[in-house]
Design an enzyme around this catalytic site. Structure first.
Site, short mmCIF file in Angstrom:
data_model
loop_
_atom_site.label_atom_id
_atom_site.label_comp_id
_atom_site.label_asym_id
_atom_site.label_seq_id
_atom_site.Cartn_x
_atom_site.Cartn_y
_atom_site.Cartn_z
N GLY A 145 -11.37 -36.31 22.17
CA GLY A 145 -12.53 -35.43 22.02
C GLY A 145 -12.12 -34.00 22.31
O GLY A 145 -10.95 -33.64 22.20
N ILE A 147 -11.79 -32.16 25.07
CA ILE A 147 -10.80 -31.91 26.12
C ILE A 147 -9.43 -32.45 25.72
O ILE A 147 -8.40 -31.80 25.94
CB ILE A 147 -11.26 -32.51 27.46
CG1 ILE A 147 -12.55 -31.81 27.94
CG2 ILE A 147 -10.17 -32.38 28.52
CD1 ILE A 147 -13.20 -32.43 29.15
N THR A 225 -8.15 -36.96 34.55
CA THR A 225 -9.08 -35.87 34.86
C THR A 225 -10.45 -36.15 34.24
O THR A 225 -11.23 -35.22 34.02
CB THR A 225 -8.54 -34.52 34.33
OG1 THR A 225 -8.25 -34.64 32.93
CG2 THR A 225 -7.29 -34.09 35.07
N SER A 226 -10.73 -37.43 33.96
CA SER A 226 -12.02 -37.77 33.34
C SER A 226 -12.97 -38.39 34.37
O SER A 226 -13.65 -37.66 35.08
CB SER A 226 -11.81 -38.69 32.13
OG SER A 226 -11.01 -39.80 32.47
N GLU A 256 -16.83 -41.27 45.17
CA GLU A 256 -16.73 -39.85 45.51
C GLU A 256 -17.86 -39.46 46.44
O GLU A 256 -19.01 -39.86 46.22
CB GLU A 256 -16.76 -38.99 44.24
CG GLU A 256 -15.55 -39.23 43.34
CD GLU A 256 -15.55 -38.33 42.10
OE1 GLU A 256 -16.47 -37.50 41.96
OE2 GLU A 256 -14.63 -38.47 41.29
N HIS A 275 -11.94 -33.78 42.29
CA HIS A 275 -12.79 -33.65 41.11
C HIS A 275 -13.03 -32.16 40.82
O HIS A 275 -14.17 -31.69 40.72
CB HIS A 275 -14.11 -34.39 41.30
CG HIS A 275 -14.68 -34.88 40.00
ND1 HIS A 275 -15.36 -36.06 39.87
CD2 HIS A 275 -14.66 -34.34 38.75
CE1 HIS A 275 -15.73 -36.24 38.61
NE2 HIS A 275 -15.31 -35.20 37.91
#
Length: 324
Positions: A145, A147, A225-226, A256, A275
């Site tokens: 996509g 990114i 990093t997703s 998180e 994050h």
């Protein structure tokens, strides 16, 4: 006077412009420490960060629009919102460049073992740590996509070969970006670095587990990093301790904030960031303004841009809302 819950720490933190946009359009802002039924019943809208908004919370609220301060909607019960006719908006491309740049930064941190170098010199040891060049190496991107595409551009500029796997993007579109389209197994077996850029859904949860990690080269590195749930963290710890792969970098986690007793803290060859992919001044400003504008447009009788639950758009049109 309408009330908006602001449930993200960075809204208005570096610029007053998004706050003024809401206030000049007649909105009062609420910034609660946590979300509960009483707070949700006092508001007409919510600008939501990474906190969870369950179906029960939505049903027992007076919320009429949920403006996600980001692109993922895995923290919102989209089904319930859709049933109730509540639009859930996102801020696509606001953080695309920031996340792509962090991905490249993590690739470089792993390849040059920057964390190890820092530890050496912080202990007053002046002994260079040997890393590898990324020039000529292969980057495998899972999810092509916005990114993923921005990451591929930067990797190609650095002299990397790029493979991509995405069943939802046509092969010719991938190849148009000077990237080779392959299946997941081929990507895992042939990449020196594997970077994840997919949303968290039922089909992507734990898509990288023990089986997939064992397919990778022993010299390879994994970067996420997703979303945290895409990687099976226990399998990753095993892979790093047993040497299935050389290292990994995670910017997102299954839980998180990361718990103090997380098994990830004592894991070798692992770079962790909190994050932070979207945490640049530029990305935060764009997410602030886009989420605020979505709220303003909705109460002005316009269908906001970037509604994630498109079935709601039909209902809004029937109610007399205008396309923005």
């Amino acid at each position: 006077m309408k009330t908006v819950i602001v449930a993200t720490r960075t809204f208005g933190k570096y610029s007053e412009e998004p706050v003024k946009l809401l206030e000049k359009n007649g909105f009062t802002l609420l910034r609660p420490e946590y979300l509960d039924e009483n707070i949700l019943k006092r508001a007409d809208a919510i600008i939501l960060g990474t906190g969870k908004l369950s179906g029960e919370m939505i049903r027992h609220s007076s919320i009429k629009i949920i403006a996600r301060h980001g692109v993922g909607v895995d923290n919102v019960d989209l089904k319930t919102a859709t049933e109730l006719g509540i639009p859930v908006t996102i801020t696509p491309n606001a953080n695309t460049v920031s996340v792509a740049e962090l991905t490249i930064a993590l690739i470089l941190a792993l390849s040059r073992r920057l964390i190890d170098s820092y530890r050496e010199i912080s202990e007053k040891k002046f002994s260079p740590v040997t890393g590898i060049e990324i020039f000529g190496k292969t980057l495998g991107i899972i999810g092509f996509g916005a990114i993923g595409r921005e990451t591929s551009k930067r990797a190609i500029c650095l002299g990397m070969k790029v493979l991509a796997c995405d069943p939802y993007v046509e092969k010719n579109i991938i190849e148009r970006h000077s990237v080779e389209a392959v299946d997941l197994e081929t990507l895992l077996k042939n990449s020196d670095f594997v970077s994840l850029h997919v949303p968290l859904t039922q089909s992507t949860k734990h898509m990288i587990g023990k089986e997939q990690l064992k397919m990778m080269k022993k010299s390879a590195f994994l970067i996420n990093t997703s979303r945290g749930g895409i990687v099976d963290e226990r399998a990753l710890v095993e892979a790093l301790k047993e040497g299935y792969i050389s290292g990994a970098a995670l910017d997102a986690f299954e839980q998180e904030p990361l718990p103090e007793d997380s098994i990830l803290y004592d894991c070798p060859n692992l770079v962790l960031t909190p994050h932070a992919g979207a945490h640049t001044y530029e990305a935060i400003y764009k997410m602030n303004m886009m989420s605020a504008q979505a709220v303003v447009d909705f109460f002005d009788g316009k269908i906001p841009l970037h509604v994630a639950n498109e079935k709601v758009v039909e209902k809004l049109l029937e109610m007399g809302f205008l396309r923005g």
